[in-house]
Design a protein around this motif. Structure first.
Motif, PDB file in Angstrom:
ATOM      1  N   UNK A   9       0.843  -1.185   0.000  1.00 48.41           N
ATOM      2  CA  UNK A   9       0.000   0.000   0.000  1.00 48.41           C
ATOM      3  C   UNK A   9       0.883   1.243   0.000  1.00 48.41           C
ATOM      4  N   UNK A  10       0.709   2.140   0.964  1.00 46.00           N
ATOM      5  CA  UNK A  10       1.507   3.369   1.022  1.00 46.00           C
ATOM      6  C   UNK A  10       2.808   3.113   1.778  1.00 46.00           C
ATOM      7  N   UNK A  11       2.706   2.420   2.870  1.00 44.53           N
ATOM      8  CA  UNK A  11       3.889   2.122   3.702  1.00 44.53           C
ATOM      9  C   UNK A  11       3.575   0.869   4.481  1.00 44.53           C
ATOM     10  N   UNK A  12       4.463   0.119   4.926  1.00 50.60           N
ATOM     11  CA  UNK A  12       5.913   0.248   4.797  1.00 50.60           C
ATOM     12  C   UNK A  12       6.433  -0.456   3.556  1.00 50.60           C
ATOM     13  N   UNK A  13       7.735  -0.377   3.361  1.00 52.13           N
ATOM     14  CA  UNK A  13       8.400  -1.097   2.282  1.00 52.13           C
ATOM     15  C   UNK A  13       9.317  -2.143   2.898  1.00 52.13           C
ATOM     16  N   UNK A  14       9.585  -3.200   2.127  1.00 56.82           N
ATOM     17  CA  UNK A  14      10.428  -4.286   2.603  1.00 56.82           C
ATOM     18  C   UNK A  14      11.533  -4.572   1.601  1.00 56.82           C
ATOM     19  N   UNK A  15      12.734  -4.768   2.118  1.00 56.50           N
ATOM     20  CA  UNK A  15      13.815  -5.343   1.333  1.00 56.50           C
ATOM     21  C   UNK A  15      13.726  -6.840   1.562  1.00 56.50           C
ATOM     22  N   UNK A  16      13.716  -7.620   0.498  1.00 58.83           N
ATOM     23  CA  UNK A  16      13.552  -9.068   0.601  1.00 58.83           C
ATOM     24  C   UNK A  16      14.686  -9.759  -0.152  1.00 58.83           C
ATOM     25  N   UNK A  17      15.302 -10.731   0.507  1.00 64.79           N
ATOM     26  CA  UNK A  17      16.329 -11.555  -0.129  1.00 64.79           C
ATOM     27  C   UNK A  17      15.917 -13.011   0.006  1.00 64.79           C
ATOM     28  N   UNK A  18      15.892 -13.714  -1.121  1.00 55.85           N
ATOM     29  CA  UNK A  18      15.653 -15.156  -1.121  1.00 55.85           C
ATOM     30  C   UNK A  18      16.887 -15.827  -1.706  1.00 55.85           C
ATOM     31  N   UNK A  19      17.424 -16.760  -0.946  1.00 54.04           N
ATOM     32  CA  UNK A  19      18.559 -17.553  -1.420  1.00 54.04           C
ATOM     33  C   UNK A  19      18.110 -18.982  -1.624  1.00 54.04           C
ATOM     34  N   UNK A  20      18.651 -19.638  -2.656  1.00 56.31           N
ATOM     35  CA  UNK A  20      18.288 -21.032  -2.893  1.00 56.31           C
ATOM     36  C   UNK A  20      19.463 -21.754  -3.540  1.00 56.31           C
ATOM     37  N   UNK A  21      19.490 -23.058  -3.361  1.00 58.33           N
ATOM     38  CA  UNK A  21      20.555 -23.860  -3.940  1.00 58.33           C
ATOM     39  C   UNK A  21      20.217 -25.334  -3.885  1.00 58.33           C
ATOM     40  N   UNK A  22      21.045 -26.133  -4.541  1.00 61.50           N
ATOM     41  CA  UNK A  22      20.871 -27.571  -4.607  1.00 61.50           C
ATOM     42  C   UNK A  22      21.766 -28.235  -3.573  1.00 61.50           C
TER      43      UNK A  22
END
Length: 95
Positions: free
Chosen positions: A73-86
């Motif tokens: 919406x207007x606020x808040x904002x999120x920094x998102x990190x997704x890590x993946x591997x085999x």
């Protein structure tokens, strides 16, 4: 336990794929703080290694990190990190 973004040039068995997501909230009036992605990546790495160990793996190959900024919406904002591997288990070729 090891982690690599590439392939492994020795005998191994694939155990599965794991992923970990971490996020950080910041107020919409704050400027974008892209350098904080580095901290999130550093939080994701040990969690990925732990998941590999939990799956009886010796390490992770083809590890990747996705970064994203999500706004709700207007606020808040999120920094998102997704890590993946085999997850892989090393195989003794003599057996």
């Amino acid at each position: 336990m090891f982690m690599t973004t590439g392939d492994l040039q020795r005998a191994h068995m694939v155990k599965g794929v794991v992923s970990v997501t971490k996020h950080l909230m910041f107020e919409s009036d704050e400027i974008d703080q892209f350098e904080r992605f580095d901290d999130l990546i550093e939080q994701v790495k040990p969690a990925l290694l732990q998941k590999a160990a939990d799956n009886d793996g010796d390490g992770l190959i083809y590890v990747h990190f996705n970064t994203e900024i999500a706004q709700m919406s207007v606020a808040p904002r999120f920094l998102i990190v997704t890590g993946y591997g085999t997850v892989v288990k090393l195989v003794d070729p003599g057996k």
